[in-house]
Design an enzyme around this catalytic site. Structure first.
Site, PDB file in Angstrom:
ATOM      1  CB  SER A   1      -0.985  -0.041   1.178  1.00  0.00           C
ATOM      2  OG  SER A   1      -1.940   0.980   1.065  1.00  0.00           O
TER       3      SER A   1
ATOM      4  CG  ASP B   1      -7.175  -2.122  -3.488  1.00  0.00           C
ATOM      5  OD1 ASP B   1      -7.792  -1.334  -2.752  1.00  0.00           O
ATOM      6  OD2 ASP B   1      -5.943  -2.298  -3.426  1.00  0.00           O
TER       7      ASP B   1
ATOM      8  CG  HIS C   1      -5.908  -1.831   0.249  1.00  0.00           C
ATOM      9  ND1 HIS C   1      -5.168  -1.570  -0.896  1.00  0.00           N
ATOM     10  CD2 HIS C   1      -5.229  -1.233   1.268  1.00  0.00           C
ATOM     11  CE1 HIS C   1      -4.119  -0.847  -0.594  1.00  0.00           C
ATOM     12  NE2 HIS C   1      -4.121  -0.631   0.709  1.00  0.00           N
TER      13      HIS C   1
END
Length: 331
Positions: free
Chosen positions: A187, A273, A312
């Site tokens: 991320s 995501d 995610h």
């Protein structure tokens, strides 16, 4: 939850429009030159955390502005010689936590430096230990809008610089093979890894998972999830600053910096995501290293692993298993 972006066939060939500002290379060269005007001030104190098979060091080095940045270094205990190293950057809101959380890469026979994230470390995990002593202008909660009206003031200019200095710190540590250093992250950490890949010319590998901070202009168009929503919230109040904010992020977008990368990369993307929409990840992947080739070098390879049914969280431990095999092959 259904797929939330382009069909996968379109993602694989998606060519994001580039909005690189003039002078981007000079902007970052000047930023790094200023950081390197400060002594690295590297300290690596051995600590006993009850792991007899893992050597742990509490590391401090000078990042942006000479500010002290914390990190953990782990290595297999009793290892001799200089080991390849993996420098890891962390996700949004997290900090370096506790050393026993970071033993996988040492167990695989590598040195592993986990960089703390300035001013974060209180949103999840086991905490951080690095302050961000700099602030500028009005901002929403979070870090996306800190200094958002000028790229020279923005938080991510500082954090990406810390990321580069973390590589320099890893290379300066005893027991690390300075010629075989990789970067990775999930991320936000993946976005930092891509930025560092474009700013450090001689890494051996880059491993960004579901990376944040890629193709920011499109992210604002296709998701209302945080942290991108911090920018939308700011602009819903400061209605006259849209282009100013977008131009700031053009200097910081990992899409633009990753075009300058020289090391092979293993990406991952989650097709459901909403936090880091797939098209933004593919934008960075599909442009990865192309400027290196345009400048006469060899364009690095960039592999992608897709997780069609994940959000995610991405591939998590499955992706780590792939990284261990892939990195070993690169060496």
């Amino acid at each position: 939850m259904p797929l939330i972006d382009l069909p996968v066939e379109e993602l694989r060939r998606y060519r994001a429009p580039l909005t690189e500002p003039d002078g981007l290379d000079d902007f970052w060269a000047g930023t790094l030159a200023e950081a390197r005007s400060h002594d690295l001030a590297l300290v690596a104190d051995r600590v006993d955390v009850g792991l007899p098979l893992v050597e742990v060091r509490d590391v401090t080095f000078a990042g942006f502005g000479g500010h002290p940045i914390k990190a953990w270094l782990t290595r297999p205990a009793g290892a001799t010689g200089d080991l390849p190293a993996v420098v890891e950057y962390l996700g949004y809101g997290g900090g370096r936590g506790l050393p026993h959380e970071h033993t996988l890469w040492a167990a695989a026979g590598y040195a592993h430096l986990v960089m703390d994230t300035r001013g974060q470390g209180s949103g999840w995990g086991s905490g951080g230990a690095t302050a961000d002593p700099v602030g500028a202008g009005n901002a929403t909660p979070g870090v996306m809008t800190r200094g958002v009206e000028d790229p020279r003031d923005h938080y991510y200019r500082r954090l990406f610089t810390d990321g580069v200095r973390a590589v320099e710190a890893a290379r300066a540590l005893d027991g690390v093979d300075a010629s075989r250093v990789a970067v990775k992250g999930i991320s936000q950490g993946g976005g930092i890894a891509l930025a560092v890949a474009g700013l450090v010319p001689d890494l051996v590998a880059v491993m960004p998972d579901v990376p944040f901070l890629c193709h920011v202009r499109r992210a604002l168009d296709v998701t209302d999830a945080f942290p991108y929503q911090e920018l939308a919230t700011y602009l819903s109040v400061h209605r006259d600053r849209v282009e100013t904010v977008l131009r700031t992020f053009d200097h910081l977008d990992a899409l633009h910096l990753a075009r300058r990368a020289t090391a092979p990369a293993l990406f991952s993307v989650a097709l459901r995501d909403r936090t880091c929409p797939p098209s933004t990840v593919y934008a960075a992947h599909n442009h990865y290293g192309e400027l290196t080739a345009e400048r006469g070098g060899t364009r690095p390879t960039a592999e992608m692993v897709e997780y069609p049914f994940n959000e995610h969280e991405g591939g998590q431990q499955h992706q780590l298993a792939r990284q261990l095999r892939w990195f070993a092959e690169r060496l």
